[in-house]
Design a protein around this motif. Structure first.
Motif, PDB file in Angstrom:
ATOM      1  N   GLN A  73      81.384  23.200 -20.986  1.00  8.74           N
ATOM      2  CA  GLN A  73      81.088  24.206 -22.024  1.00  8.74           C
ATOM      3  C   GLN A  73      82.159  24.254 -23.105  1.00  8.74           C
ATOM      4  N   VAL A  74      82.759  23.097 -23.366  1.00 11.40           N
ATOM      5  CA  VAL A  74      83.729  22.964 -24.448  1.00 11.40           C
ATOM      6  C   VAL A  74      83.016  22.467 -25.711  1.00 11.40           C
ATOM      7  N   VAL A  75      81.952  21.700 -25.502  1.00 11.14           N
ATOM      8  CA  VAL A  75      81.205  21.073 -26.591  1.00 11.14           C
ATOM      9  C   VAL A  75      79.727  21.405 -26.438  1.00 11.14           C
ATOM     10  N   ASP A  76      79.049  21.609 -27.559  1.00 13.21           N
ATOM     11  CA  ASP A  76      77.600  21.780 -27.600  1.00 13.21           C
ATOM     12  C   ASP A  76      76.993  20.600 -28.340  1.00 13.21           C
ATOM     13  N   VAL A  77      75.868  20.110 -27.842  1.00 14.83           N
ATOM     14  CA  VAL A  77      75.140  19.067 -28.556  1.00 14.83           C
ATOM     15  C   VAL A  77      73.972  19.724 -29.272  1.00 14.83           C
ATOM     16  N   VAL A  78      73.959  19.622 -30.591  1.00 17.27           N
ATOM     17  CA  VAL A  78      72.955  20.273 -31.431  1.00 17.27           C
ATOM     18  C   VAL A  78      72.060  19.210 -32.057  1.00 17.27           C
ATOM     19  N   PRO A  79      70.727  19.349 -31.924  1.00 13.00           N
ATOM     20  CA  PRO A  79      69.813  18.365 -32.517  1.00 13.00           C
ATOM     21  C   PRO A  79      70.091  18.146 -34.002  1.00 13.00           C
ATOM     22  N   ASN A  80      70.103  16.891 -34.407  1.00 13.59           N
ATOM     23  CA  ASN A  80      70.307  16.467 -35.802  1.00 13.59           C
ATOM     24  C   ASN A  80      71.743  16.688 -36.303  1.00 13.59           C
ATOM     25  N   ARG A  81      72.625  17.219 -35.441  1.00  8.61           N
ATOM     26  CA  ARG A  81      74.009  17.418 -35.854  1.00  8.61           C
ATOM     27  C   ARG A  81      75.001  16.712 -34.923  1.00  8.61           C
ATOM     28  N   GLY A  82      74.602  16.519 -33.684  1.00  6.96           N
ATOM     29  CA  GLY A  82      75.465  15.827 -32.739  1.00  6.96           C
ATOM     30  C   GLY A  82      76.332  16.777 -31.932  1.00  6.96           C
ATOM     31  N   ALA A  83      77.495  16.267 -31.497  1.00 10.35           N
ATOM     32  CA  ALA A  83      78.405  17.037 -30.635  1.00 10.35           C
ATOM     33  C   ALA A  83      79.322  17.901 -31.491  1.00 10.35           C
ATOM     34  N   LEU A  84      79.291  19.206 -31.220  1.00 14.40           N
ATOM     35  CA  LEU A  84      80.107  20.158 -31.971  1.00 14.40           C
ATOM     36  C   LEU A  84      81.036  20.906 -31.022  1.00 14.40           C
ATOM     37  N   VAL A  85      82.245  21.174 -31.484  1.00 16.73           N
ATOM     38  CA  VAL A  85      83.165  22.004 -30.707  1.00 16.73           C
ATOM     39  C   VAL A  85      82.547  23.392 -30.591  1.00 16.73           C
ATOM     40  N   ARG A  86      82.448  23.878 -29.374  1.00 13.56           N
ATOM     41  CA  ARG A  86      81.778  25.155 -29.142  1.00 13.56           C
ATOM     42  C   ARG A  86      82.534  26.311 -29.797  1.00 13.56           C
ATOM     43  N   THR A  87      81.786  27.203 -30.396  1.00 16.21           N
ATOM     44  CA  THR A  87      82.347  28.413 -30.988  1.00 16.21           C
ATOM     45  C   THR A  87      82.290  29.537 -29.957  1.00 16.21           C
ATOM     46  N   LEU A  88      83.418  30.176 -29.697  1.00 17.68           N
ATOM     47  CA  LEU A  88      83.460  31.244 -28.707  1.00 17.68           C
ATOM     48  C   LEU A  88      82.658  32.453 -29.173  1.00 17.68           C
ATOM     49  N   SER A  89      81.907  33.031 -28.255  1.00 16.17           N
ATOM     50  CA  SER A  89      81.194  34.276 -28.524  1.00 16.17           C
ATOM     51  C   SER A  89      81.971  35.432 -27.906  1.00 16.17           C
ATOM     52  N   ALA A  90      81.578  36.649 -28.244  1.00 15.34           N
ATOM     53  CA  ALA A  90      82.209  37.827 -27.632  1.00 15.34           C
ATOM     54  C   ALA A  90      82.027  37.798 -26.120  1.00 15.34           C
TER      55      ALA A  90
END
Length: 230
Positions: A63-80
């Protein structure tokens, strides 16, 4: 796969790439929401794309990285919710760790921590030292080791990256003076030898850090209100 490499070599390479990406995030070279460009890492490391994709897959699982369609691997943004879970989990783990540490700590350990704390305090007047988050982390990790509880220590190691990431954000608002002032209490309760008091102080120590994080104002107040640990 390179026929000259065995599975152990591949696992070690993947682990090295995972550590590299995490270090880029902690250092600020990569920020939440930034895209991890595989081709750039291929050029930087001089290796094939396969171990990089394996490393990214591992980071998705952590849960350090998210894979987003059409954007690829993104560093996960912390939520509250992420921040709440990190701090509340820490409070439980570290409360138990210091409770056990009180029962195992020796005079030699206390002297070591007091000497370390003295060196940490001396850095207040050293303008070349901007942050003391690593010193603070050392004290917490030492308490985990004093617990002599292997599962607690492995759980700490599991969440240590998340803690570093939160600390990276929090240290923007946390002064060296605060770091020094708020960590003396942990050494004092170890010296006092009362497990109940030690656990209480540690839980409040973590809770206070969480409240400080909340005041940074990164999150919508309605989102923060969804948990009741404020």
């Amino acid at each position: 796969m390179d026929p000259g490499r065995n599975s152990t070599d591949n696992q070690s390479l993947r682990s090295d790439i995972v550590s590299l990406i995490k270090n880029k995030i902690i250092s600020g070279e990569l920020n939440p929401g930034d895209r991890i460009v595989e081709s750039q890492l291929v050029r930087e490391l001089g290796i094939s794309q396969t171990p990089i994709r394996e490393a990214i897959h591992q980071l998705v699982g952590e849960q350090v990285v998210d894979v987003v369609p059409n954007r690829g691997a993104l560093v996960r943004t912390l939520s509250a919710k992420d921040v709440f879970e990190i701090y509340s989990y820490r409070a439980v783990l570290e409360g138990m760790a210091i409770r056990l540490a009180v029962q195992n700590v020796t005079i030699k350990d206390i002297k070591h921590l007091e000497q370390f704390y003295g060196e940490m305090k001396a850095k207040l007047s050293d303008d070349s030292v901007e942050l003391l988050s690593q010193d603070s982390s050392y004290i917490h990790h030492y308490i985990y080791k004093l617990s002599k509880h292997s599962i607690l220590l492995s759980m700490y190691e599991f969440i240590s990256f998340r803690i570093q990431l939160v600390n990276r954000i929090l240290q923007r608002k946390y002064s060296k003076e605060q770091e020094v002032a708020e960590h003396l209490e942990l050494i004092e309760v170890l010296k006092n030898g009362d497990p109940d008091e030690a656990e209480k102080v540690m839980r409040e120590h973590i809770h206070r850090s969480y409240r400080n994080f909340v005041t940074i104002g990164m999150f919508d107040q309605n989102e923060l209100a969804q948990n009741h640990w404020i």
